[in-house]
Design a protein around this motif. Structure first.
Motif, PDB file in Angstrom:
ATOM      1  N   SER A 193     -29.241  79.337  36.112  1.00  0.00           N
ATOM      2  CA  SER A 193     -29.570  77.893  35.826  1.00  0.00           C
ATOM      3  C   SER A 193     -28.180  76.970  35.812  1.00  0.00           C
ATOM      4  N   LYS A 194     -27.294  77.649  35.795  1.00  0.00           N
ATOM      5  CA  LYS A 194     -25.842  76.932  35.927  1.00  0.00           C
ATOM      6  C   LYS A 194     -25.741  76.527  37.231  1.00  0.00           C
ATOM      7  N   GLY A 223     -31.462  65.622  17.963  1.00  0.00           N
ATOM      8  CA  GLY A 223     -32.602  65.585  18.372  1.00  0.00           C
ATOM      9  C   GLY A 223     -33.149  66.418  19.191  1.00  0.00           C
ATOM     10  N   GLY A 224     -32.483  67.834  19.472  1.00  0.00           N
ATOM     11  CA  GLY A 224     -33.262  68.543  20.399  1.00  0.00           C
ATOM     12  C   GLY A 224     -32.701  68.514  21.959  1.00  0.00           C
ATOM     13  N   ILE A 225     -32.338  69.647  22.567  1.00  0.00           N
ATOM     14  CA  ILE A 225     -32.147  69.489  24.032  1.00  0.00           C
ATOM     15  C   ILE A 225     -33.610  68.870  24.886  1.00  0.00           C
ATOM     16  N   HIS A 262     -24.632  70.055  33.892  1.00  0.00           N
ATOM     17  CA  HIS A 262     -26.146  69.959  34.079  1.00  0.00           C
ATOM     18  C   HIS A 262     -26.874  71.351  34.318  1.00  0.00           C
ATOM     19  N   THR A 263     -28.015  71.629  33.680  1.00  0.00           N
ATOM     20  CA  THR A 263     -28.485  73.009  33.660  1.00  0.00           C
ATOM     21  C   THR A 263     -29.840  72.828  33.797  1.00  0.00           C
ATOM     22  N   ASP A 264     -30.392  73.758  34.481  1.00  0.00           N
ATOM     23  CA  ASP A 264     -32.135  73.726  34.686  1.00  0.00           C
ATOM     24  C   ASP A 264     -32.738  74.680  33.313  1.00  0.00           C
ATOM     25  N   ASP A 283     -37.077  69.928  34.473  1.00  0.00           N
ATOM     26  CA  ASP A 283     -36.518  70.496  33.316  1.00  0.00           C
ATOM     27  C   ASP A 283     -35.101  70.504  33.008  1.00  0.00           C
ATOM     28  N   SER A 284     -34.395  69.951  33.780  1.00  0.00           N
ATOM     29  CA  SER A 284     -33.024  70.099  33.545  1.00  0.00           C
ATOM     30  C   SER A 284     -32.248  68.857  32.826  1.00  0.00           C
TER      31      SER A 284
END
Length: 227
Positions: free
Chosen positions: A114-115, A193-195, A101-103, A77-78
């Motif tokens: 998350s970071k 197009g979205g994360i 880069h983030t969860d 999910d990252s």
């Protein structure tokens, strides 16, 4: 963490070493409220709460900085996002790029955590900030991901939509300037197009005046998320 760069200037190139002892992620760094609101809404779609203020400065452990071409993440999910990366060496500011880069699953619970949980890939090329500060707004940032076997444009914009590095530094330090050994990411542009997650992430900073680009590509290996 010691980072090693090739410093590119009009006069040539040379090695540059930076000892990063503090890492700051400047979030919600858009220059106009509409752009900030767009990014807030993007993240709200995946459950991330609104920020308490803008811009917001997150501290991440300096040992999360890496220049490796492969990183490891827990779960699928990252995702990455391209950001200008400024740092100071021997009293001078330099510019490169990094991926915040983030969860995204953890982000719905705590943006700060998350970071912290994901490493921050940094490129191996740098420029003097003074060489590009006068045309900061013209600098272009892009990222691409591999999706269903094809390369897809994921982000594309100029730094005109973001606060300048000097502005973000002043906001964090109260106008005192960036401390030696501090690295700061400077916000990102909207996603196309979205994360969404992708195993391969390629990022670029392009200077249309000089024709030079800084690029970095990395692959995320997913570790199992066990209970």
């Amino acid at each position: 963490m010691k980072l090693h760069f090739t410093l590119e200037t009009d006069g040539g190139s040379r090695p540059l070493e930076a000892d990063i002892r503090q890492l700051v992620i400047a979030g919600w760094a858009g220059r106009d409220r509409a752009a900030i609101e767009h990014h807030i809404e993007e993240l709200a779609e995946i459950g991330v709460p609104r920020p308490s203020s803008v811009p917001l400065y997150y501290r991440v452990a300096a040992n999360q900085v890496t220049q490796d071409a492969t990183i490891q993440v827990v779960g699928g999910d990252s995702s990455g996002e391209v950001e200008a990366f400024v740092f100071k060496v021997d009293g001078e500011l330099y510019l490169s790029i990094a991926s915040d880069h983030t969860d995204r699953k953890l982000e719905a619970h705590s943006v700060a955590l998350s970071k912290q949980i994901c490493v921050k890939p940094v490129a191996t090329t740098a420029w003097r900030l003074a060489d590009v500060a006068g045309h900061w707004d013209e600098l272009q940032v892009r990222s691409r991901i591999i999706e269903n076997g094809a390369e897809v444009l994921y982000q594309d914009g100029t730094l005109a939509s973001l606060r300048t590095a000097e502005d973000l530094i002043a906001g964090y330090t109260g106008g005192k300037g960036l401390e030696e050994g501090t690295g700061m990411t400077c916000g990102t542009v909207a996603v196309i197009g979205g994360i969404r997650p992708a195993a391969t992430f390629e990022m670029e900073l392009h200077d249309p005046r000089s024709g030079r680009s800084i690029r970095h590509r990395y692959t995320a290996t997913v570790l199992p998320e066990v209970a």
